[in-house]
Scaffold this motif. Structure first.
Motif, short mmCIF file in Angstrom:
data_model
loop_
_atom_site.label_atom_id
_atom_site.label_comp_id
_atom_site.label_asym_id
_atom_site.label_seq_id
_atom_site.Cartn_x
_atom_site.Cartn_y
_atom_site.Cartn_z
N CYS A 38 76.74 59.50 55.04
CA CYS A 38 77.82 58.78 55.73
C CYS A 38 78.34 59.59 56.92
O CYS A 38 78.70 60.76 56.76
CB CYS A 38 78.95 58.48 54.75
SG CYS A 38 80.32 57.60 55.53
N SER A 39 78.42 58.93 58.07
CA SER A 39 78.92 59.58 59.29
C SER A 39 80.42 59.36 59.48
O SER A 39 81.01 59.93 60.39
CB SER A 39 78.18 59.03 60.51
OG SER A 39 78.60 57.70 60.74
N GLY A 40 81.01 58.47 58.67
CA GLY A 40 82.42 58.15 58.82
C GLY A 40 82.71 57.19 59.96
O GLY A 40 83.82 57.15 60.48
N CYS A 41 81.74 56.37 60.33
CA CYS A 41 81.90 55.48 61.50
C CYS A 41 82.81 54.28 61.23
O CYS A 41 83.24 53.62 62.16
CB CYS A 41 80.54 55.00 61.97
SG CYS A 41 79.73 53.84 60.83
N ARG A 42 83.05 53.93 59.99
CA ARG A 42 83.93 52.82 59.58
C ARG A 42 83.33 51.43 59.78
O ARG A 42 84.01 50.42 59.57
CB ARG A 42 85.27 52.86 60.33
CG ARG A 42 86.14 54.03 60.02
CD ARG A 42 87.44 53.94 60.78
NE ARG A 42 88.14 52.70 60.50
CZ ARG A 42 89.01 52.53 59.53
NH1 ARG A 42 89.33 53.56 58.77
NH2 ARG A 42 89.58 51.37 59.33
N ARG A 43 82.11 51.32 60.22
CA ARG A 43 81.54 49.99 60.47
C ARG A 43 81.53 49.14 59.20
O ARG A 43 81.77 47.94 59.24
CB ARG A 43 80.11 50.14 61.01
CG ARG A 43 80.05 50.63 62.44
CD ARG A 43 78.64 51.03 62.82
NE ARG A 43 77.72 49.92 62.82
CZ ARG A 43 77.44 49.18 63.88
NH1 ARG A 43 78.00 49.45 65.03
NH2 ARG A 43 76.58 48.19 63.80
N CYS A 44 81.25 49.75 58.06
CA CYS A 44 81.19 49.00 56.80
C CYS A 44 82.58 48.51 56.39
O CYS A 44 82.74 47.39 55.90
CB CYS A 44 80.60 49.87 55.70
SG CYS A 44 81.49 51.42 55.45
N MET A 55 88.14 54.35 53.84
CA MET A 55 87.76 55.70 54.27
C MET A 55 88.58 56.70 53.46
O MET A 55 89.79 56.48 53.23
CB MET A 55 88.02 55.90 55.76
CG MET A 55 87.26 54.93 56.66
SD MET A 55 85.49 54.89 56.36
CE MET A 55 85.01 56.53 56.88
N ALA A 64 83.12 56.89 53.78
CA ALA A 64 83.49 55.63 53.12
C ALA A 64 83.44 55.82 51.60
O ALA A 64 82.67 56.65 51.09
CB ALA A 64 82.54 54.53 53.54
N CYS A 82 75.46 49.42 58.41
CA CYS A 82 75.36 50.89 58.35
C CYS A 82 74.06 51.36 59.00
O CYS A 82 72.97 50.96 58.60
CB CYS A 82 75.42 51.36 56.90
SG CYS A 82 75.34 53.16 56.77
N PHE A 84 73.16 54.51 59.03
CA PHE A 84 72.83 55.82 58.49
C PHE A 84 72.27 55.74 57.06
O PHE A 84 72.21 56.76 56.37
CB PHE A 84 74.08 56.71 58.53
CG PHE A 84 74.58 56.92 59.93
CD1 PHE A 84 74.08 57.95 60.70
CD2 PHE A 84 75.52 56.05 60.49
CE1 PHE A 84 74.53 58.14 62.00
CE2 PHE A 84 75.97 56.23 61.78
CZ PHE A 84 75.47 57.28 62.55
N ALA A 86 73.54 54.78 54.37
CA ALA A 86 74.51 55.41 53.46
C ALA A 86 75.07 54.45 52.42
O ALA A 86 75.96 54.83 51.67
CB ALA A 86 75.65 56.01 54.28
N LEU A 87 74.54 53.24 52.38
CA LEU A 87 75.03 52.27 51.39
C LEU A 87 73.85 51.68 50.64
O LEU A 87 72.80 51.42 51.22
CB LEU A 87 75.81 51.14 52.08
CG LEU A 87 77.09 51.55 52.79
CD1 LEU A 87 77.56 50.44 53.71
CD2 LEU A 87 78.17 51.90 51.79
S1 SF4 Z 1 78.73 54.07 54.90
FE1 SF4 Z 1 77.60 53.77 56.84
S2 SF4 Z 1 78.78 52.18 57.98
FE2 SF4 Z 1 80.13 53.00 56.35
S3 SF4 Z 1 81.31 54.66 57.35
FE3 SF4 Z 1 79.50 55.61 56.37
S4 SF4 Z 1 77.93 55.67 57.98
FE4 SF4 Z 1 79.52 54.22 58.67
#
Ligand code: SF4
Ligand code: SF4
Length: 93
Positions: A38-44, A55, A64, A82, A84, A86-87
């Motif tokens: 997870c990069s912490g981008c918040r898209r999810c 978050m 996330a 996502c 990355f 990460a889900l």
């Molecule tokens: S799980 Fe994926 S989309 Fe959600 S914050 Fe992390 S990197 Fe971003």
């Protein structure tokens, strides 16, 4: 002309069957976060209309987390967002 209608009816029935099968297949699943990816981008978090994800900040950084798993219907919308990997969906316990 009736052949066209029959063909159209078959296509619509197949589409509905595929939709129902997809819902049934994920019925007992729930999303989970692979924190290392997870990069912490918040898209999810932004895309989930059921407000399952939030978050969090801990010793590994900001990532996330699944806060309300009971709300997740395993629709997969967050996974599509996502970038990355990460889900993922796992079986409910
Ligand atoms: S799980 Fe994926 S989309 Fe959600 S914050 Fe992390 S990197 Fe971003
Ligand atoms: S799978 Fe669907 S309901 Fe579950 S967290 Fe992702 S977007 Fe929300």
């Amino acid at each position: 002309m009736s052949v066209v209608y029959i063909g159209l009816g078959i296509v619509i029935l197949l589409w509905i069957a595929g939709y129902l099968y997809g819902k049934h297949k994920n019925r007992n699943k729930v999303v989970c976060v692979v924190e290392d990816n997870c990069s912490g981008c918040r898209r999810c978090v932004k895309i989930c209309t059921h407000h399952v994800l939030e978050m969090v900040k801990d010793e590994t950084g900001i990532h996330a987390a699944v806060k309300y798993p009971d709300r997740c219907n395993a629709c997969g919308n967050c996974m599509k967002r996502c970038k990355f990997n990460a889900l993922k969906l796992i079986e409910r316990v």
